[in-house]
Scaffold this motif. Structure first.
Motif, mmCIF file in Angstrom:
data_model
loop_
_atom_site.group_PDB
_atom_site.id
_atom_site.type_symbol
_atom_site.label_atom_id
_atom_site.label_comp_id
_atom_site.label_asym_id
_atom_site.label_seq_id
_atom_site.Cartn_x
_atom_site.Cartn_y
_atom_site.Cartn_z
ATOM 1 N N LEU A 66 35.124 25.667 12.289
ATOM 2 C CA LEU A 66 36.487 25.684 11.760
ATOM 3 C C LEU A 66 37.486 26.087 12.842
ATOM 4 O O LEU A 66 38.617 25.611 12.860
ATOM 5 N N ALA A 67 37.074 26.951 13.752
ATOM 6 C CA ALA A 67 37.965 27.375 14.831
ATOM 7 C C ALA A 67 38.074 26.314 15.918
ATOM 8 O O ALA A 67 39.147 26.104 16.487
ATOM 9 N N SER A 68 36.977 25.615 16.195
ATOM 10 C CA SER A 68 36.983 24.656 17.298
ATOM 11 C C SER A 68 37.191 23.217 16.851
ATOM 12 O O SER A 68 37.540 22.362 17.664
ATOM 13 N N GLY A 69 36.953 22.916 15.579
ATOM 14 C CA GLY A 69 37.091 21.551 15.088
ATOM 15 C C GLY A 69 35.842 20.718 15.281
ATOM 16 O O GLY A 69 35.882 19.498 15.171
ATOM 17 N N ASP A 91 49.193 17.942 10.591
ATOM 18 C CA ASP A 91 49.425 18.863 11.701
ATOM 19 C C ASP A 91 50.411 18.322 12.734
ATOM 20 O O ASP A 91 50.986 19.091 13.497
ATOM 21 N N ALA A 92 50.609 17.023 12.767
ATOM 22 C CA ALA A 92 51.475 16.418 13.776
ATOM 23 C C ALA A 92 52.956 16.474 13.395
ATOM 24 O O ALA A 92 53.802 16.073 14.190
ATOM 25 N N ARG A 93 53.273 16.981 12.226
ATOM 26 C CA ARG A 93 54.672 16.989 11.799
ATOM 27 C C ARG A 93 55.029 18.291 11.104
ATOM 28 O O ARG A 93 54.163 19.054 10.702
ATOM 29 N N TYR A 94 56.316 18.528 10.982
ATOM 30 C CA TYR A 94 56.806 19.659 10.195
ATOM 31 C C TYR A 94 56.869 19.223 8.742
ATOM 32 O O TYR A 94 57.146 18.062 8.445
ATOM 33 N N SER A 95 56.605 20.161 7.840
ATOM 34 C CA SER A 95 56.779 19.858 6.426
ATOM 35 C C SER A 95 57.493 21.041 5.767
ATOM 36 O O SER A 95 57.395 22.179 6.224
ATOM 37 N N VAL A 96 58.205 20.760 4.701
ATOM 38 C CA VAL A 96 58.957 21.796 3.999
ATOM 39 C C VAL A 96 58.004 22.812 3.384
ATOM 40 O O VAL A 96 58.273 24.018 3.384
ATOM 41 N N ALA A 97 56.867 22.341 2.896
ATOM 42 C CA ALA A 97 55.936 23.211 2.172
ATOM 43 C C ALA A 97 55.363 24.325 3.052
ATOM 44 O O ALA A 97 55.054 25.400 2.550
ATOM 45 N N GLU A 98 55.224 24.084 4.350
ATOM 46 C CA GLU A 98 54.646 25.129 5.191
ATOM 47 C C GLU A 98 55.597 26.310 5.380
ATOM 48 O O GLU A 98 55.163 27.397 5.763
ATOM 49 N N PHE A 99 56.862 26.106 5.100
ATOM 50 C CA PHE A 99 57.832 27.202 5.202
ATOM 51 C C PHE A 99 58.118 27.842 3.844
ATOM 52 O O PHE A 99 59.041 28.640 3.710
ATOM 53 N N THR A 168 49.472 21.172 3.818
ATOM 54 C CA THR A 168 50.890 21.374 4.130
ATOM 55 C C THR A 168 51.402 22.701 3.592
ATOM 56 O O THR A 168 52.354 23.249 4.134
ATOM 57 N N LEU A 169 50.781 23.219 2.535
ATOM 58 C CA LEU A 169 51.224 24.490 1.960
ATOM 59 C C LEU A 169 50.861 25.696 2.820
ATOM 60 O O LEU A 169 51.375 26.779 2.607
ATOM 61 N N GLN A 170 49.965 25.500 3.779
ATOM 62 C CA GLN A 170 49.557 26.604 4.647
ATOM 63 C C GLN A 170 50.413 26.611 5.910
ATOM 64 O O GLN A 170 50.756 25.555 6.434
ATOM 65 N N MET A 171 50.719 27.796 6.386
ATOM 66 C CA MET A 171 51.421 27.884 7.660
ATOM 67 C C MET A 171 50.496 27.382 8.752
ATOM 68 O O MET A 171 49.279 27.576 8.685
ATOM 69 N N ARG A 172 51.033 26.754 9.751
ATOM 70 C CA ARG A 172 50.232 26.101 10.785
ATOM 71 C C ARG A 172 49.215 27.052 11.423
ATOM 72 O O ARG A 172 48.081 26.668 11.691
ATOM 73 N N ARG A 173 49.615 28.291 11.671
ATOM 74 C CA ARG A 173 48.706 29.247 12.320
ATOM 75 C C ARG A 173 47.517 29.582 11.439
ATOM 76 O O ARG A 173 46.457 29.959 11.933
ATOM 77 N N MET A 174 47.686 29.487 10.130
ATOM 78 C CA MET A 174 46.643 29.906 9.193
ATOM 79 C C MET A 174 45.705 28.768 8.778
ATOM 80 O O MET A 174 44.751 28.996 8.042
ATOM 81 N N ARG A 175 45.949 27.572 9.222
ATOM 82 C CA ARG A 175 45.148 26.428 8.784
ATOM 83 C C ARG A 175 43.759 26.455 9.384
ATOM 84 O O ARG A 175 43.570 26.759 10.554
ATOM 85 N N LEU A 176 42.790 26.112 8.535
ATOM 86 C CA LEU A 176 41.413 25.955 8.976
ATOM 87 C C LEU A 176 40.912 24.619 8.473
ATOM 88 O O LEU A 176 41.103 24.315 7.299
ATOM 89 N N PRO A 177 40.278 23.815 9.275
ATOM 90 C CA PRO A 177 40.053 23.884 10.700
ATOM 91 C C PRO A 177 41.377 23.936 11.464
ATOM 92 O O PRO A 177 42.377 23.384 11.018
ATOM 93 N N LYS A 178 41.326 24.566 12.620
ATOM 94 C CA LYS A 178 42.532 24.737 13.435
ATOM 95 C C LYS A 178 43.110 23.371 13.791
ATOM 96 O O LYS A 178 42.371 22.408 14.000
#
Length: 187
Positions: A66-69, A91-99, A168-178
């Motif tokens: 999960l950390a390395s993909g 992961d390649a874009r910004y989404s409203v839900a992650e904020f 998309t609901l998760q903040m980018r730093r918290m997503r697993l797999p990274k």
């Protein structure tokens, strides 16, 4: 008179495909040599202990994946090319839900202030944020469905859109797999 058998002559080796000439061995005797004592647990407690250790090793391998993909050891929900495309697309874009979480904290603080005007504004902000998340999610699902149909027409696509929307609901730093792609990069 009986013919005498010469016992000094060596006997011919029997064909391994036809090992008769002796009684058929019992099942546990036939299996015995194949099983090693090292793999056979001595007690129930030892068997449980070995299972627990094997489970821990599998979980550690999954955490690393999960950390390395690393696709080989990912959990079943994250495996496959369709899921990888969904992850990379999100992961390649910004989404409203992650904020949503940071915005929710701000809105909650505004709603606790004594001013009635700020409480009304916070209520309106809740509506706006939820509406933006719904619109963004619809846009993501339409574009992702199209991209998955183009790239993987024969693959199983079941659950890939819901998987991407939950990501998309998760903040980018918290997503697993990274995340494996940078923002703005084409998946």
């Amino acid at each position: 008179m009986k013919p005498q058998v010469n016992t000094a002559e060596p006997r011919q080796p029997r064909d391994p495909q036809a090992p008769k000439g002796r009684p058929t061995p019992k099942r546990n005797e036939a299996r015995g040599p194949r099983r090693t004592m090292a793999s056979k647990p001595m007690t129930r407690k030892e068997a449980v202990k070995r299972q627990r250790e094997a489970r821990r090793a599998d979980m550690a391998r999954q955490r690393e994946a999960l950390a390395s993909g690393d696709e080989r050891y990912l959990p079943a929900r994250d495996k496959g090319p369709v899921r990888r495309l969904a992850r990379d697309f999100v992961d390649a874009r910004y989404s409203v839900a992650e904020f949503f979480l940071p915005m929710a904290v701000i809105i909650l603080v505004l709603s606790m202030l004594p001013s009635m005007q700020l409480k009304n504004i916070s209520l309106l902000l809740w509506l706006v944020v939820i509406l933006l998340i719904v619109i963004d999610s619809i846009g993501i699902s339409v574009r992702l469905k199209k991209k998955i149909r183009e790239r993987y027409p024969d693959e199983n696509r079941r659950g890939a859109i819901a998987y991407a929307l939950m990501r998309t609901l998760q903040m980018r730093r918290m997503r697993l797999p990274k995340p494996q792609v940078a923002r703005g990069e084409k998946p």
